[in-house]
Design a protein around this motif. Structure first.
Motif, mmCIF file in Angstrom:
data_model
loop_
_atom_site.group_PDB
_atom_site.id
_atom_site.type_symbol
_atom_site.label_atom_id
_atom_site.label_comp_id
_atom_site.label_asym_id
_atom_site.label_seq_id
_atom_site.Cartn_x
_atom_site.Cartn_y
_atom_site.Cartn_z
ATOM 1 N N ARG A 128 0.836 -1.209 0.000
ATOM 2 C CA ARG A 128 0.000 0.000 0.000
ATOM 3 C C ARG A 128 0.868 1.256 0.000
ATOM 4 O O ARG A 128 0.599 2.211 -0.749
ATOM 5 C CB ARG A 128 -0.930 -0.012 1.213
ATOM 6 N N LEU A 129 1.905 1.277 0.817
ATOM 7 C CA LEU A 129 2.782 2.443 0.868
ATOM 8 C C LEU A 129 3.571 2.609 -0.427
ATOM 9 O O LEU A 129 3.801 3.736 -0.880
ATOM 10 C CB LEU A 129 3.729 2.323 2.058
ATOM 11 N N LEU A 130 3.997 1.503 -1.019
ATOM 12 C CA LEU A 130 4.686 1.580 -2.310
ATOM 13 C C LEU A 130 3.798 2.222 -3.366
ATOM 14 O O LEU A 130 4.261 3.020 -4.194
ATOM 15 C CB LEU A 130 5.103 0.182 -2.764
ATOM 16 N N THR A 131 2.519 1.884 -3.316
ATOM 17 C CA THR A 131 1.578 2.404 -4.313
ATOM 18 C C THR A 131 1.220 3.855 -4.033
ATOM 19 O O THR A 131 1.219 4.697 -4.944
ATOM 20 C CB THR A 131 0.297 1.546 -4.333
ATOM 21 N N GLU A 132 0.928 4.173 -2.762
ATOM 22 C CA GLU A 132 0.525 5.533 -2.402
ATOM 23 C C GLU A 132 1.619 6.550 -2.685
ATOM 24 O O GLU A 132 1.351 7.672 -3.118
ATOM 25 C CB GLU A 132 0.133 5.588 -0.921
ATOM 26 N N THR A 133 2.846 6.180 -2.422
ATOM 27 C CA THR A 133 3.964 7.104 -2.633
ATOM 28 C C THR A 133 4.478 7.085 -4.074
ATOM 29 O O THR A 133 5.389 7.846 -4.405
ATOM 30 C CB THR A 133 5.131 6.738 -1.694
ATOM 31 N N GLN A 134 3.926 6.193 -4.902
ATOM 32 C CA GLN A 134 4.340 6.011 -6.301
ATOM 33 C C GLN A 134 5.770 5.515 -6.436
ATOM 34 O O GLN A 134 6.357 5.586 -7.511
ATOM 35 C CB GLN A 134 4.144 7.318 -7.087
ATOM 36 N N VAL A 135 6.326 5.004 -5.337
ATOM 37 C CA VAL A 135 7.661 4.423 -5.399
ATOM 38 C C VAL A 135 7.626 3.130 -6.213
ATOM 39 O O VAL A 135 8.609 2.782 -6.870
ATOM 40 C CB VAL A 135 8.213 4.168 -3.987
ATOM 41 N N ALA A 136 6.484 2.430 -6.210
ATOM 42 C CA ALA A 136 6.364 1.192 -6.983
ATOM 43 C C ALA A 136 6.591 1.456 -8.466
ATOM 44 O O ALA A 136 7.300 0.694 -9.150
ATOM 45 C CB ALA A 136 4.995 0.558 -6.752
ATOM 46 N N SER A 137 6.031 2.533 -8.982
ATOM 47 C CA SER A 137 6.225 2.879 -10.397
ATOM 48 C C SER A 137 7.670 3.266 -10.675
ATOM 49 O O SER A 137 8.244 2.901 -11.707
ATOM 50 C CB SER A 137 5.291 4.038 -10.782
ATOM 51 N N GLN A 138 8.260 4.002 -9.740
ATOM 52 C CA GLN A 138 9.666 4.398 -9.893
ATOM 53 C C GLN A 138 10.571 3.169 -9.935
ATOM 54 O O GLN A 138 11.478 3.083 -10.770
ATOM 55 C CB GLN A 138 10.066 5.316 -8.743
ATOM 56 N N ILE A 139 10.315 2.206 -9.049
ATOM 57 C CA ILE A 139 11.117 0.989 -9.013
ATOM 58 C C ILE A 139 10.935 0.186 -10.296
ATOM 59 O O ILE A 139 11.900 -0.353 -10.846
ATOM 60 C CB ILE A 139 10.751 0.149 -7.775
ATOM 61 N N ALA A 140 9.691 0.111 -10.793
ATOM 62 C CA ALA A 140 9.424 -0.644 -12.015
ATOM 63 C C ALA A 140 10.224 -0.079 -13.182
ATOM 64 O O ALA A 140 10.793 -0.828 -13.992
ATOM 65 C CB ALA A 140 7.934 -0.624 -12.327
ATOM 66 N N ASN A 141 10.299 1.247 -13.265
ATOM 67 C CA ASN A 141 11.062 1.874 -14.352
ATOM 68 C C ASN A 141 12.554 1.599 -14.192
ATOM 69 O O ASN A 141 13.261 1.338 -15.172
ATOM 70 C CB ASN A 141 10.803 3.379 -14.370
ATOM 71 N N GLN A 142 13.049 1.669 -12.970
ATOM 72 C CA GLN A 142 14.477 1.472 -12.741
ATOM 73 C C GLN A 142 14.897 0.023 -12.982
ATOM 74 O O GLN A 142 15.955 -0.241 -13.538
ATOM 75 C CB GLN A 142 14.848 1.886 -11.314
ATOM 76 N N ILE A 143 14.042 -0.924 -12.537
ATOM 77 C CA ILE A 143 14.395 -2.331 -12.691
ATOM 78 C C ILE A 143 14.635 -2.683 -14.148
ATOM 79 O O ILE A 143 15.579 -3.408 -14.481
ATOM 80 C CB ILE A 143 13.283 -3.229 -12.095
ATOM 81 N N ASN A 144 13.778 -2.164 -15.005
ATOM 82 C CA ASN A 144 13.827 -2.561 -16.411
ATOM 83 C C ASN A 144 14.712 -1.659 -17.264
ATOM 84 O O ASN A 144 14.769 -1.821 -18.482
ATOM 85 C CB ASN A 144 12.402 -2.594 -16.978
ATOM 86 N N SER A 145 15.392 -0.706 -16.624
ATOM 87 C CA SER A 145 16.286 0.156 -17.397
ATOM 88 C C SER A 145 17.687 0.250 -16.803
ATOM 89 O O SER A 145 18.631 0.616 -17.498
ATOM 90 C CB SER A 145 15.688 1.570 -17.505
ATOM 91 N N SER A 146 17.830 -0.094 -15.520
ATOM 92 C CA SER A 146 19.120 0.056 -14.852
ATOM 93 C C SER A 146 20.044 -1.115 -15.168
ATOM 94 O O SER A 146 19.606 -2.264 -15.277
ATOM 95 C CB SER A 146 18.921 0.161 -13.339
ATOM 96 N N THR A 147 21.323 -0.812 -15.310
ATOM 97 C CA THR A 147 22.322 -1.867 -15.501
ATOM 98 C C THR A 147 22.889 -2.350 -14.168
ATOM 99 O O THR A 147 23.592 -3.352 -14.124
ATOM 100 C CB THR A 147 23.484 -1.341 -16.366
ATOM 101 N N GLU A 148 22.571 -1.632 -13.079
ATOM 102 C CA GLU A 148 23.061 -1.992 -11.752
ATOM 103 C C GLU A 148 22.068 -2.864 -10.987
ATOM 104 O O GLU A 148 22.456 -3.575 -10.053
ATOM 105 C CB GLU A 148 23.356 -0.727 -10.937
#
Length: 246
Positions: A54-74
């Motif tokens: 719920r907190l991941l969704t409310e803070t929109q950190v879930a979307s940020q993580i989704a973008n980073q996971i699929n674009s980051s080389t680290e």
């Protein structure tokens, strides 16, 4: 000569065998490409991270993580507190945070790099998290003893238990305490008690005035002295007059 018919048979069947194999290779389904990594899906599958989701969704950190996971080389590493970990927080600990601080709290559970459990045994502390403030990124410290790895924020310390996922580009580890950054939850230094008021120092004027005042002993001593002197004068005059008359 007996082998001639067998050879002819093999030569005759070879083209058909080749066509059969080629046809099967074309019709066989190709392996399905792996889809994007879904953090909330991983957490939801385990069934004890509803508050964190719920907190991941409310803070929109879930979307940020989704973008980073699929674009980051680290890659990324996430520490997921259980529902029980949130229940053990002090009353109002979350409700008292502003929206910005809630984002910082959730990002404090995310490392901007993929770490296996073995990696934590050799990392250089503090390890940078995704959370940051005016003084820079917030950090976590890790200690390892045997196969056990502990993580500390400076406010709480807990063991890294279950690896929900440990495959690049995302590692997700279960923790039994919410990682509280010292920058947000650190204990404040006690307010110093006000210093006692100083009594005004005696001025030279006050001292002189006190010194000039006669003490009670002085007054008491001067009375008898003055009386005895006066009495002596009277007696002396009396004796002089009596001598003159005689």
């Amino acid at each position: 000569m007996a082998s001639t018919p067998l050879s002819l048979t093999i030569l005759t069947l070879t083209p058909f065998l080749f066509l059969f194999l080629h046809s099967n290779a074309q019709t066989a389904p190709a392996p399905a490409p792996s889809g994007p990594v879904n953090l909330t899906g991983i957490l939801d599958k385990n069934g004890q991270f509803t508050t964190f989701i719920r907190l991941l969704t409310e803070t929109q950190v879930a979307s940020q993580i989704a973008n980073q996971i699929n674009s980051s080389t680290e890659g990324l590493t996430v520490f997921a507190p259980t529902d029980n970990a949130f229940r053990t927080l002090a009353a109002g600990a979350l409700n008292g945070l502003s929206d910005q601080k809630k984002v910082q709290l959730i990002l404090y559970h995310v490392l901007p790099k993929y770490y296996t459990l073995a990696n934590f045994e050799t990392v250089s502390n503090p390890v940078r998290t995704q959370a940051a403030g005016n003084d820079g990124p917030f950090g976590l410290n890790f200690t390892a003893q045997g196969n056990q790895v502990n993580v500390t924020s400076g406010v709480v310390e807990t063991q890294i238990n279950n690896a929900l996922r440990q495959q690049f580009p995302l590692a997700v580890y279960q923790v039994e305490k919410v990682l509280l950054p010292e920058e947000l939850f650190g204990t404040k230094s006690p307010t110093s008690a006000p210093a006692p008021e100083k009594t005004p120092a005696e001025t030279p004027k006050n001292k002189d005035s006190k010194a000039a005042e006669p003490s009670p002993s002085d007054n008491n001593d001067s009375g008898p002295r003055k009386t005895s002197v006066g009495l002596g004068l009277v007696v002396g005059l009396g004796l002089v007059c009596m001598g003159a008359l005689s």
